[in-house]
Scaffold this motif. Sequence first.
Motif, PDB file in Angstrom:
ATOM      1  N   THR A 264      39.563   7.654  36.673  1.00  0.00           N
ATOM      2  CA  THR A 264      40.870   8.114  37.127  1.00  0.00           C
ATOM      3  C   THR A 264      41.349   7.200  38.238  1.00  0.00           C
ATOM      4  O   THR A 264      40.614   6.363  38.733  1.00  0.00           O
ATOM      5  CB  THR A 264      40.812   9.566  37.647  1.00  0.00           C
ATOM      6  N   ASN A 265      42.593   7.380  38.608  1.00  0.00           N
ATOM      7  CA  ASN A 265      43.197   6.597  39.680  1.00  0.00           C
ATOM      8  C   ASN A 265      43.256   5.111  39.372  1.00  0.00           C
ATOM      9  O   ASN A 265      42.804   4.292  40.132  1.00  0.00           O
ATOM     10  CB  ASN A 265      42.477   6.826  41.018  1.00  0.00           C
ATOM     11  N   PHE A 266      43.847   4.778  38.233  1.00  0.00           N
ATOM     12  CA  PHE A 266      44.061   3.374  37.937  1.00  0.00           C
ATOM     13  C   PHE A 266      45.535   3.042  38.083  1.00  0.00           C
ATOM     14  O   PHE A 266      46.368   3.920  38.280  1.00  0.00           O
ATOM     15  CB  PHE A 266      43.524   2.992  36.550  1.00  0.00           C
ATOM     16  N   ASP A 267      45.855   1.747  38.001  1.00  0.00           N
ATOM     17  CA  ASP A 267      47.232   1.309  38.199  1.00  0.00           C
ATOM     18  C   ASP A 267      48.008   1.257  36.879  1.00  0.00           C
ATOM     19  O   ASP A 267      47.468   1.523  35.805  1.00  0.00           O
ATOM     20  CB  ASP A 267      47.278  -0.040  38.929  1.00  0.00           C
ATOM     21  N   PHE A 268      49.278   0.890  36.980  1.00  0.00           N
ATOM     22  CA  PHE A 268      50.172   0.887  35.826  1.00  0.00           C
ATOM     23  C   PHE A 268      49.735  -0.134  34.775  1.00  0.00           C
ATOM     24  O   PHE A 268      49.852   0.111  33.581  1.00  0.00           O
ATOM     25  CB  PHE A 268      51.610   0.612  36.292  1.00  0.00           C
ATOM     26  N   GLY A 269      49.210  -1.269  35.222  1.00  0.00           N
ATOM     27  CA  GLY A 269      48.721  -2.276  34.282  1.00  0.00           C
ATOM     28  C   GLY A 269      47.627  -1.726  33.387  1.00  0.00           C
ATOM     29  O   GLY A 269      47.632  -1.934  32.173  1.00  0.00           O
ATOM     30  N   LYS A 270      46.698  -0.993  33.982  1.00  0.00           N
ATOM     31  CA  LYS A 270      45.618  -0.362  33.213  1.00  0.00           C
ATOM     32  C   LYS A 270      46.199   0.716  32.297  1.00  0.00           C
ATOM     33  O   LYS A 270      45.765   0.860  31.156  1.00  0.00           O
ATOM     34  CB  LYS A 270      44.594   0.233  34.178  1.00  0.00           C
ATOM     35  N   ALA A 271      47.197   1.446  32.776  1.00  0.00           N
ATOM     36  CA  ALA A 271      47.839   2.483  31.959  1.00  0.00           C
ATOM     37  C   ALA A 271      48.457   1.863  30.707  1.00  0.00           C
ATOM     38  O   ALA A 271      48.288   2.390  29.602  1.00  0.00           O
ATOM     39  CB  ALA A 271      48.904   3.220  32.772  1.00  0.00           C
ATOM     40  N   ILE A 272      49.127   0.731  30.857  1.00  0.00           N
ATOM     41  CA  ILE A 272      49.743   0.053  29.710  1.00  0.00           C
ATOM     42  C   ILE A 272      48.670  -0.400  28.723  1.00  0.00           C
ATOM     43  O   ILE A 272      48.804  -0.222  27.512  1.00  0.00           O
ATOM     44  CB  ILE A 272      50.606  -1.141  30.179  1.00  0.00           C
ATOM     45  N   LYS A 273      47.586  -0.974  29.243  1.00  0.00           N
ATOM     46  CA  LYS A 273      46.499  -1.409  28.355  1.00  0.00           C
ATOM     47  C   LYS A 273      45.924  -0.236  27.576  1.00  0.00           C
ATOM     48  O   LYS A 273      45.637  -0.349  26.383  1.00  0.00           O
ATOM     49  CB  LYS A 273      45.390  -2.085  29.167  1.00  0.00           C
TER      50      LYS A 273
END
Length: 134
Positions: free
Chosen positions: A45-54
């Motif tokens: 949990t607590n990742f950034d938007f770049g990780k969310a897109i991936k």
Amino acid sequence: MPGLDRVFSTPTITVDQDKYDSLIETRYEYNQMCKKEICNQEKVTNFDFGKAIKLIKNGKRVQRKGWNGKGQYIELATNISYKNAKGELINAEHEAIGNKAIAFVGTSGVQLGWLASQADMLAEDWKIAESEEI
């Protein structure tokens, strides 16, 4: 000298079999750790938007901890089509992205072509959507 019975020589290198075996074992443990890490990455949990897109590109649903509505998340929508004013069914196709868009699933329904706000893009409170954790 202990272990000399396991030394092999070639014209260019000398290999100590015990050290070689140790390296192989270390490499195996490292590979196992990496596999485990990759398998568990989705639980992070607590990742950034770049990780969310991936993650959404890999078929996951993600959400921000800060979003108010329960069950809100984004995911990648594919095979998108619509009916135009003439009643014709049109398959959406874009030269750069193909037939895909980010879909926001919220309390009011699904919004295709969701655009992230500055706050969403800079936030580091992204997580796998709760609906996927069940």
